[in-house]
Design a protein around this motif. Structure first.
Motif, mmCIF file in Angstrom:
data_model
loop_
_atom_site.group_PDB
_atom_site.id
_atom_site.type_symbol
_atom_site.label_atom_id
_atom_site.label_comp_id
_atom_site.label_asym_id
_atom_site.label_seq_id
_atom_site.Cartn_x
_atom_site.Cartn_y
_atom_site.Cartn_z
ATOM 1 N N ILE A 1 -6.378 -15.775 3.942
ATOM 2 C CA ILE A 1 -6.578 -14.902 2.790
ATOM 3 C C ILE A 1 -5.680 -13.685 2.970
ATOM 4 O O ILE A 1 -5.783 -12.965 3.972
ATOM 5 N N ILE A 2 -4.784 -13.470 2.020
ATOM 6 C CA ILE A 2 -3.864 -12.336 2.070
ATOM 7 C C ILE A 2 -4.218 -11.359 0.963
ATOM 8 O O ILE A 2 -4.316 -11.734 -0.216
ATOM 9 N N ALA A 3 -4.446 -10.108 1.347
ATOM 10 C CA ALA A 3 -4.790 -9.055 0.389
ATOM 11 C C ALA A 3 -4.234 -7.734 0.902
ATOM 12 O O ALA A 3 -4.040 -7.560 2.114
ATOM 13 N N ASP A 4 -3.957 -6.800 -0.011
ATOM 14 C CA ASP A 4 -3.562 -5.486 0.481
ATOM 15 C C ASP A 4 -4.788 -4.762 1.030
ATOM 16 O O ASP A 4 -5.933 -5.200 0.830
ATOM 17 N N ASP A 5 -4.554 -3.666 1.752
ATOM 18 C CA ASP A 5 -5.663 -3.031 2.457
ATOM 19 C C ASP A 5 -6.687 -2.407 1.519
ATOM 20 O O ASP A 5 -7.845 -2.183 1.908
ATOM 21 N N HIS A 6 -6.308 -2.156 0.261
ATOM 22 C CA HIS A 6 -7.269 -1.629 -0.706
ATOM 23 C C HIS A 6 -8.156 -2.752 -1.245
ATOM 24 O O HIS A 6 -9.389 -2.650 -1.237
ATOM 25 N N VAL A 7 -7.527 -3.823 -1.708
ATOM 26 C CA VAL A 7 -8.289 -4.950 -2.260
ATOM 27 C C VAL A 7 -9.121 -5.629 -1.186
ATOM 28 O O VAL A 7 -10.213 -6.128 -1.457
ATOM 29 N N ALA A 8 -8.608 -5.629 0.053
ATOM 30 C CA ALA A 8 -9.376 -6.236 1.153
ATOM 31 C C ALA A 8 -10.736 -5.585 1.299
ATOM 32 O O ALA A 8 -11.742 -6.261 1.565
ATOM 33 N N LEU A 9 -10.790 -4.267 1.121
ATOM 34 C CA LEU A 9 -12.077 -3.570 1.217
ATOM 35 C C LEU A 9 -12.999 -3.955 0.061
ATOM 36 O O LEU A 9 -14.217 -4.051 0.229
ATOM 37 N N LEU A 10 -12.413 -4.173 -1.126
ATOM 38 C CA LEU A 10 -13.222 -4.509 -2.298
ATOM 39 C C LEU A 10 -13.667 -5.960 -2.307
ATOM 40 O O LEU A 10 -14.830 -6.264 -2.607
ATOM 41 N N THR B 1 -4.013 -8.542 6.063
ATOM 42 C CA THR B 1 -3.795 -7.458 5.107
ATOM 43 C C THR B 1 -2.426 -6.813 5.315
ATOM 44 O O THR B 1 -1.790 -6.976 6.361
ATOM 45 N N PHE B 2 -2.010 -6.078 4.290
ATOM 46 C CA PHE B 2 -0.776 -5.307 4.352
ATOM 47 C C PHE B 2 -1.000 -4.030 3.540
ATOM 48 O O PHE B 2 -1.917 -3.961 2.713
ATOM 49 N N PRO B 3 -0.187 -2.983 3.736
ATOM 50 C CA PRO B 3 -0.386 -1.730 3.002
ATOM 51 C C PRO B 3 -0.213 -1.919 1.498
ATOM 52 O O PRO B 3 0.718 -2.597 1.051
ATOM 53 N N ALA B 4 -1.099 -1.337 0.725
ATOM 54 C CA ALA B 4 -1.049 -1.474 -0.729
ATOM 55 C C ALA B 4 0.200 -0.811 -1.292
ATOM 56 O O ALA B 4 0.701 0.176 -0.749
ATOM 57 N N GLY B 5 0.709 -1.363 -2.394
ATOM 58 C CA GLY B 5 1.813 -0.739 -3.107
ATOM 59 C C GLY B 5 3.058 -1.599 -3.172
ATOM 60 O O GLY B 5 3.298 -2.448 -2.311
ATOM 61 N N GLU B 6 3.864 -1.364 -4.203
ATOM 62 C CA GLU B 6 5.106 -2.108 -4.413
ATOM 63 C C GLU B 6 6.048 -1.985 -3.226
ATOM 64 O O GLU B 6 6.802 -2.914 -2.921
ATOM 65 N N ALA B 7 6.006 -0.846 -2.533
ATOM 66 C CA ALA B 7 6.904 -0.641 -1.395
ATOM 67 C C ALA B 7 6.670 -1.645 -0.277
ATOM 68 O O ALA B 7 7.545 -1.852 0.572
ATOM 69 N N SER B 8 5.508 -2.297 -0.276
ATOM 70 C CA SER B 8 5.206 -3.291 0.761
ATOM 71 C C SER B 8 5.654 -4.698 0.381
ATOM 72 O O SER B 8 5.551 -5.610 1.207
ATOM 73 N N LYS B 9 6.159 -4.857 -0.828
ATOM 74 C CA LYS B 9 6.602 -6.199 -1.233
ATOM 75 C C LYS B 9 8.045 -6.399 -0.745
ATOM 76 O O LYS B 9 9.006 -6.366 -1.510
ATOM 77 N N ASN B 10 8.167 -6.601 0.541
ATOM 78 C CA ASN B 10 9.491 -6.676 1.150
ATOM 79 C C ASN B 10 9.513 -7.714 2.264
ATOM 80 O O ASN B 10 8.488 -8.323 2.599
ATOM 81 N N ARG B 11 10.690 -7.904 2.840
ATOM 82 C CA ARG B 11 10.830 -8.921 3.878
ATOM 83 C C ARG B 11 10.095 -8.549 5.158
ATOM 84 O O ARG B 11 9.681 -9.432 5.911
ATOM 85 N N VAL C 1 -5.180 -12.726 -2.825
ATOM 86 C CA VAL C 1 -6.238 -12.018 -3.545
ATOM 87 C C VAL C 1 -5.748 -10.610 -3.872
ATOM 88 O O VAL C 1 -5.565 -9.790 -2.974
ATOM 89 N N GLY C 2 -5.477 -10.347 -5.154
ATOM 90 C CA GLY C 2 -5.019 -9.013 -5.501
ATOM 91 C C GLY C 2 -4.181 -8.983 -6.758
ATOM 92 O O GLY C 2 -4.258 -9.867 -7.610
#
Length: 374
Positions: free
Chosen positions: A49-58, A78-88, A112-113
């Motif tokens: 399950i992959i979610a950003d750190d905000h959605v992971a809490l929800l 999880t990964f940090p929320a935000g467009e800036a995290s959509k990277n390699r 999930v997100g």
């Protein structure tokens, strides 16, 4: 459409692909059925399950716990929320974590997100062990209406948005409109732009309906939201089924995106995706009117609709800097940027393979006008 006609929307839209089809479920309360549906549609024995750190809490931990209770083997990443995290970098970290967890080809990625997550999780699935299934669980309007449907996955790079990626259709998309109530209203507004885009290119009735129920969409009333998501998914599914790999007709879905992605990149991805695409839609309507392709007054119609729920302020963006990103757009052909234009709300212009060649000077001038709000 009346409340009685809306009813409790529980729908499945099938999206055709070259290898078959996959279902998009749209139903309130769908999250409660997730463990069963994950097994049914993936055939996997392990799930990442992959979610950003905000959605992971929800939702991430709740979904993970439900899966564990159902006897499923799950790993939550999880990964940090935000467009800036959509990277390699994020893609690399997530794939390394999956490898460290010992996940094999019998696994399924579950995104999930919002749109960032569905794009990133899809790209992880497309490339992990040369491809494993992905099930998308969108939690925002943007993801439900657009990003989770169609099989496009990818990440942003310095040269522009979504320039590295792959076509990797999901095994299923599971959209629960009830989760939209947890979003800030500003984020709901950002996602609704894609619905208005669908109406602008192909369905004037959808466009008008969105205007009629806009306050209820912003309040995320589940039944109204489900109906809007359903219609947009049906529109997109019809386009994708006709041209899965964007060889021609599917490019109509990029209306507003040539200028919009350039604006978004020039902002350093600080501007919301919806705001950037809304400005792009206005700019490309402006171009169309000046070329005689688009009916006069179309830009004003779009301006009135979009400004009713978004502050369309591009004054901090430099038009020259934004124009520098146009050459990296995915629709560039023979070194020239191509633009999707409409004839009027509800009718896209066929052009040459559904796009138009626009002089650079005209595109730059359109950027200047739209960013200045003129």
């Amino acid at each position: 459409m009346t409340d009685e006609e809306l009813g409790a929307v529980t729908s499945i839209v099938d999206v055709a692909t070259s290898s078959g089809s996959y279902p998009v479920h749209i139903s309130a309360g769908l999250l409660d059925e997730l463990p069963r549906l994950l097994v049914e549609y993936s055939g996997a024995t392990r799930f990442a399950i992959i979610a950003d750190d905000h959605v992971a809490l929800l939702y991430g931990e709740r979904i993970g716990a439900a899966c564990l209770e159902a006897g499923l083997d799950v790993t939550v990443l999880t990964f940090p929320a935000g467009e800036a995290s959509k990277n390699r970098k994020s893609w690399s970290i997530l794939t390394d974590e999956m490898l460290e967890a010992g996940l094999g080809r019998d696994c399924c990625v579950v995104g999930v997100g919002g749109g960032v997550t569905t794009d990133l999780a899809g790209f992880v699935a497309a490339t992990y062990l040369r491809g494993v299934p992905v099930i998308q669980v969108p939690t925002s309007y943007l993801a439900m209406i657009d990003a989770s449907v169609g099989g496009k996955t990818g990440v942003d790079v310095r040269a522009g948005k979504n320039l590295v990626g792959a076509f990797h259709p999901p095994a299923a998309v599971l959209a629960d409109p009830e989760v939209l109530g947890t979003l800030p209203q500003e984020e709901r507004a950002q996602g609704l732009v894609e619905a208005f885009k669908h109406g602008t290119i192909l369905d004037a009735g959808h466009f008008e309906h969105l205007i009629d129920v806009l306050p209820r969409l912003l309040d995320a009333e589940p039944e109204v939201a489900a109906q809007a998501v359903l219609t947009s998914v049906q529109i997109k599914a019809a386009v994708v089924g006709r041209d899965e790999f964007e060889g021609g007709y599917r490019q109509v879905l990029n209306f507003g995106h040539t200028l919009g992605h350039a604006i978004e990149a020039a902002s350093g991805y600080t501007m919301g995706h919806g705001s950037a695409i809304a400005l792009g839609m206005l700019g490309e309507a402006d171009i169309g009117e000046r070329l005689g392709v688009t009916d006069a007054g179309t830009r004003d119609t779009l301006q009135a609709a979009l400004s009713a729920f978004l502050a369309l302020d591009g004054s901090t963006i430099d038009a020259g800097e934004a124009s520098g990103f146009l050459s990296a757009d995915k629709k560039v052909r023979a070194g020239r940027s191509r633009y999707v234009l409409v004839e009027r709300v509800g009718t896209v212009s066929e052009g040459e393979q559904w796009t138009h060649d626009v002089p650079d000077a005209l595109a730059l001038e359109a950027l200047r006008r739209v960013l200045a709000g003129s």
